[in-house]
Design an enzyme around this catalytic site. Structure first.
Site, PDB file in Angstrom:
ATOM      1  N   HIS A 163      39.533  36.621  41.031  1.00 37.76           N
ATOM      2  CA  HIS A 163      39.644  35.461  41.930  1.00 37.76           C
ATOM      3  C   HIS A 163      38.574  34.424  41.603  1.00 37.76           C
ATOM      4  CE1 HIS A 163      40.159  33.819  46.226  1.00 37.76           C
ATOM      5  NE2 HIS A 163      39.060  33.216  45.774  1.00 37.76           N
ATOM      6  N   GLU A 164      37.327  34.862  41.543  1.00 35.84           N
ATOM      7  CA  GLU A 164      36.216  33.926  41.366  1.00 35.84           C
ATOM      8  C   GLU A 164      36.204  33.304  39.974  1.00 35.84           C
ATOM      9  OE1 GLU A 164      34.577  32.808  43.783  1.00 35.84           O
ATOM     10  OE2 GLU A 164      35.322  34.269  45.232  1.00 35.84           O
ATOM     11  N   HIS A 172      38.392  30.326  39.505  1.00 33.46           N
ATOM     12  CA  HIS A 172      37.958  29.079  40.135  1.00 33.46           C
ATOM     13  C   HIS A 172      37.258  28.121  39.172  1.00 33.46           C
ATOM     14  CE1 HIS A 172      39.033  29.483  44.258  1.00 33.46           C
ATOM     15  NE2 HIS A 172      38.163  30.401  44.595  1.00 33.46           N
ATOM     16  N   ASP A 195      41.627  27.294  46.951  1.00 29.83           N
ATOM     17  CA  ASP A 195      41.898  28.268  48.008  1.00 29.83           C
ATOM     18  C   ASP A 195      42.810  27.630  49.048  1.00 29.83           C
ATOM     19  OD1 ASP A 195      40.259  30.452  47.068  1.00 29.83           O
ATOM     20  OD2 ASP A 195      38.504  29.295  47.643  1.00 29.83           O
TER      21      ASP A 195
END
Length: 368
Positions: A318-319, A322, A331
């Site tokens: 997820h990170e 980004h 998000d």
């Protein structure tokens, strides 16, 4: 923060644009003080007003109630959007406590300093507006804690008028900018991490490499028609045939594949660095998208499983997604329910949503 009772829009033209927002909540933006040059701070005042005859519950994360914790503003210099320099967070899905109540006719006003969050380093004409987007933006009367059986909800938006100013001066270059640029060459490092935390991170990192690579292989090994019939793909990203990007030349699944390929490469080959100083129990981790490849782990990360739903390995995927140098995800929705709703209602937002990539990679419960 100030709570005041008054009409938020100051002219009929602005009034019409404000009332275009869902839930009849308006957002008005103006400069809190005069600014003239690139070496000064940029203070704006954001006012949110409820024009309903009943209370409205608004997601705290979309306001400055607890500080700015996301890309909530659009800032353009001479017509071109400038970079967001703040953090993006992986959070649990919101519950009732994550909303603020605005009473009928009530206004809530926030003062925000933007030069720490956006690039105001060069002279030019700046256009600034507030632009909050989320599946979770409003808590409706039928709101329930996330469940896969929830009725699909679309991405809601709350936008303000545009405030315009001109900044004179020289281009500002700060030491931190050089550090951000060179961070991609830094060696892997740990800050404020105990030995046990380092061990946990390394195990999660190893699993993230495997999970992300498997997700990439799944996508590259299937045709468009196969992905149309793939429960795993359509659950998290929706219709793979939707056209996106420049001149609508790219199919949605091609963009997802590109993003997973870049994410897998970063997790495997880039020098990730980790900071364990964050203690927020409701947050798994956060990053600054313009500062690859440093991940800040928070309280919820340490209690998460290594693999599975909302896992430690999934958090790393997820990170990393980004980072602007990787996939530049956002998000738009948190949690299984929110991500599924996004795939059903807005494919273009789903393929930009970091939790959607995480859940596709985690694949829990298993889907073929």
């Amino acid at each position: 923060m100030m709570r005041i009772i008054k009409l938020s829009c100051v002219s009929s033209a602005i009034l019409l644009s404000c009332f275009a927002n869902a839930q009849n909540v308006s957002a008005t933006l103006h400069f809190a003080q005069q600014i003239h040059s690139t070496d000064g701070d940029v203070h704006v005042e954001l006012e949110l007003t409820n024009h309903e005859n009943k209370p409205v519950n608004l997601l705290k994360w979309a306001t400055a109630e607890e500080g700015i914790s996301g890309d909530l503003f659009t800032v353009k210099r001479d017509g071109k959007e400038v970079s967001y320099l703040g953090a993006l967070y992986k959070r649990r899905a919101p519950n009732e406590k994550d909303y603020i109540e605005i009473l009928p006719g009530e206004s809530i006003s926030y003062k925000v300093e933007l030069s720490a969050l956006y690039d105001f380093s060069a002279p030019g004409q700046y256009e600034i507006s507030y632009n909050a987007e989320s599946v979770h933006l409003y808590r409706n009367a039928d709101f329930q804690i996330a469940t896969s059986k929830s009725i699909p909800r679309k991405v809601n938006e709350l936008k303000s008028n545009t405030a315009v100013t001109w900044l004179d001066g020289e281009v500002q270059v700060f030491e931190n900018d050089q550090l951000h640029t060179n961070s991609v060459f830094a060696a892997t490092s740990y800050a404020s991490c105990s030995n046990s935390q380092k061990s946990t991170i390394n195990s999660a990192w190893s699993s993230a490499k495997t999970m992300s690579a498997n997700a990439t292989s799944y996508l590259t090994g299937r045709s468009t028609s196969q992905l149309e019939n793939s429960a795993r793909y359509t659950t998290w990203f929706g219709d793979p045939t939707v056209r996106v990007g420049f001149l609508w030349l790219t199919k949605a699944h091609e963009r997802v594949e590109e993003n997973f390929t870049a994410t897998t490469d970063a997790i495997k080959n880039k020098p990730l660095s980790f900071d364990c100083s964050c203690t927020s129990s409701g947050t798994f981790a956060y990053v600054y998208p313009s500062q690859p490849y440093k991940i800040y782990f928070c309280g919820a990360f340490w209690g998460a499983p290594r693999t599975g739903t909302d896992s430690q390995a999934g958090t790393i995927i997820h990170e990393v997604s980004h980072f602007n140098a990787v996939a530049g995800t956002d998000d738009h929705a948190y949690g299984h329910s929110g991500a599924k709703q996004l795939a059903s209602s807005d494919v273009k937002k789903a393929i930009e949503n970091a939790d959607s990539y995480e859940y596709f990679a985690e694949n829990t419960p298993y889907q073929n």
